[in-house]
Enzyme design. Structure first.
Site, PDB file in Angstrom:
ATOM      1  N   HIS A 125       9.895   8.011   6.665  1.00 20.34           N
ATOM      2  CA  HIS A 125       9.163   7.847   7.931  1.00 20.34           C
ATOM      3  C   HIS A 125       8.098   6.751   7.825  1.00 20.34           C
ATOM      4  O   HIS A 125       8.173   5.724   8.472  1.00 20.34           O
ATOM      5  CB  HIS A 125       8.440   9.151   8.302  1.00 20.34           C
ATOM      6  CG  HIS A 125       9.302  10.369   8.366  1.00 20.34           C
ATOM      7  ND1 HIS A 125      10.256  10.583   9.332  1.00 20.34           N
ATOM      8  CD2 HIS A 125       9.329  11.478   7.580  1.00 20.34           C
ATOM      9  CE1 HIS A 125      10.828  11.757   9.150  1.00 20.34           C
ATOM     10  NE2 HIS A 125      10.289  12.320   8.103  1.00 20.34           N
TER      11      HIS A 125
HETATM   12  O1  RIB Z   1       6.954  13.787  10.942  1.00 23.15           O
HETATM   13  C1  RIB Z   1       6.848  12.917   9.835  1.00 23.15           C
HETATM   14  C2  RIB Z   1       5.422  12.580   9.553  1.00 23.15           C
HETATM   15  O2  RIB Z   1       4.702  13.781   9.251  1.00 23.15           O
HETATM   16  C3  RIB Z   1       5.253  11.675   8.330  1.00 23.15           C
HETATM   17  O3  RIB Z   1       4.122  10.867   8.497  1.00 23.15           O
HETATM   18  C4  RIB Z   1       5.029  12.646   7.214  1.00 23.15           C
HETATM   19  O4  RIB Z   1       4.269  12.086   6.145  1.00 23.15           O
HETATM   20  C5  RIB Z   1       4.219  13.708   7.899  1.00 23.15           C
HETATM   21  O5  RIB Z   1       2.869  13.261   7.934  1.00 23.15           O
END
Ligand code: RIB
Ligand code: CA
Length: 313
Positions: free
Chosen positions: A243
């Site tokens: 992500h």
């Molecule tokens: O949903 C994914 C996000 O939530 C990413 O930033 C992960 O690190 C968590 O913070």
């Protein structure tokens, strides 16, 4: 072209760690002025510790790390140990940090840094809940128009939620903060689950990290090995979705990503859909566009960039 001056706001988190490593490995593209920790994946004490662990792993102990808000603006903190493990960086065994945490509060660092630089020269890169950024905007409204851009990981449209049926974790943890940021009129680029779920650490990609044979390469392979369990179990994914590294990769190679400039609003009232990012992808509302909402990534190009840059550390 001079490297972009950025502040990384983060809740490490294995994927945050990879995003930070990518930034620190790319000084010709990004100048990391500071890293601000926020409560999110794990409580603030751990995110502030993990941010320093990552800086030491990268051999970049000159990057100042600040602790910020330890809870959302208006609700109790929700964390994600079920995804990231109880330390937030489960997977590799990494030593406790030696580098100090800065005395200054992260929010004051954000305000002071934006005020001290020319308008349009500071990019904020939130990788977790938006509590620190929203608090800075509330406390110092004068900085909002000075910010060059916000490139954040958060939200979802076609992918809907990963923490509830409708909400992505970063937005869900602090929807009021997200609402402030999305209504701020700052130039915003969003990396939602729609795109990050296409950046999967498949086995060949994980093998390529490990084959670097460096402490960074092996640690990243071990982090993503651990981190992939949640998504494999829930979605049957082919690997961990990276992500947050989509944010730093965008700063280096924006051409890897495609999306639409649309209206995005955040649900802050309904318990049923709290934290949902309502992206007007088909432009049916007539509401003004306020965010570049990414939908696709050249995954091979992304992983090629990431592996090449991690090899530098
Ligand atoms: O949903 C994914 C996000 O939530 C990413 O930033 C992960 O690190 C968590 O913070
Ligand atoms: Ca994160």
């Amino acid at each position: 072209m001079a490297p972009r001056k950025i502040i990384i706001d983060t809740d490490p988190g294995q994927d945050d760690a990879v995003a930070i490593l990518l930034a620190l490995a790319s000084p010709e593209d990004v100048d990391v002025l500071g890293i601000t920790a926020v409560a999110g994946n794990v409580p603030l004490e751990l995110t502030a510790k993990n941010a320093r662990i990552v800086c030491e792993l990268a051999g970049k102990t000159d990057v100042p790390v600040f602790a910020g808000c330890d809870r959302p603006l208006g609700r109790d903190l929700v964390t994600a140990e079920h995804v990231h493990g109880k330390t937030g960086l489960d997977g590799p065994s990494l030593s406790d940090p030696q580098m100090p945490l800065q005395e200054q509060h992260a929010v004051d660092f954000i305000i002071e840094t934006v005020r001290a630089h020319d308008t349009g020269t500071i990019t904020l890169c939130p990788l977790g809940p938006l509590t620190n950024v929203a608090t800075a905007f509330q406390r110092a409204p004068d900085i909002v128009e000075k910010v060059q851009q916000i490139v954040l990981m958060g939200g979802a449209y076609f992918e809907v939620g990963n923490i509830t049926p409708t909400a992505e974790f970063n937005i869900y943890v602090d929807p009021e903060a997200a609402d402030i940021v999305f209504k701020s009129d700052v130039d915003i680029v969003v990396m939602p689950l729609d795109v990050t779920h296409k950046a999967l650490v498949t086995k060949p990609r994980n093998d390529a990290f490990r084959a670097l044979g460096t402490p960074v390469g092996v640690a990243v392979a071990e982090m993503t090995d651990f981190f992939e369990r949640f998504d494999k179990e829930k979605y049957g994914s082919a690997g961990a979705p990276l992500h947050d590294p989509c944010v730093t990769a965008y700063l280096i190679r924006p051409d890897l990503f495609t999306g639409r400039h649309v209206n995005v609003e955040v649900e802050t009232s309904s318990d049923l859909t709290m934290g949902m990012t309502v992206a007007d992808w088909w432009r049916v509302t007539g509401r003004p566009a306020n965010a570049m909402f990414m939908g696709d990534v050249d995954a091979d190009g992304f992983f090629g960039l990431l592996t090449e840059r991690l090899a530098r550390l």
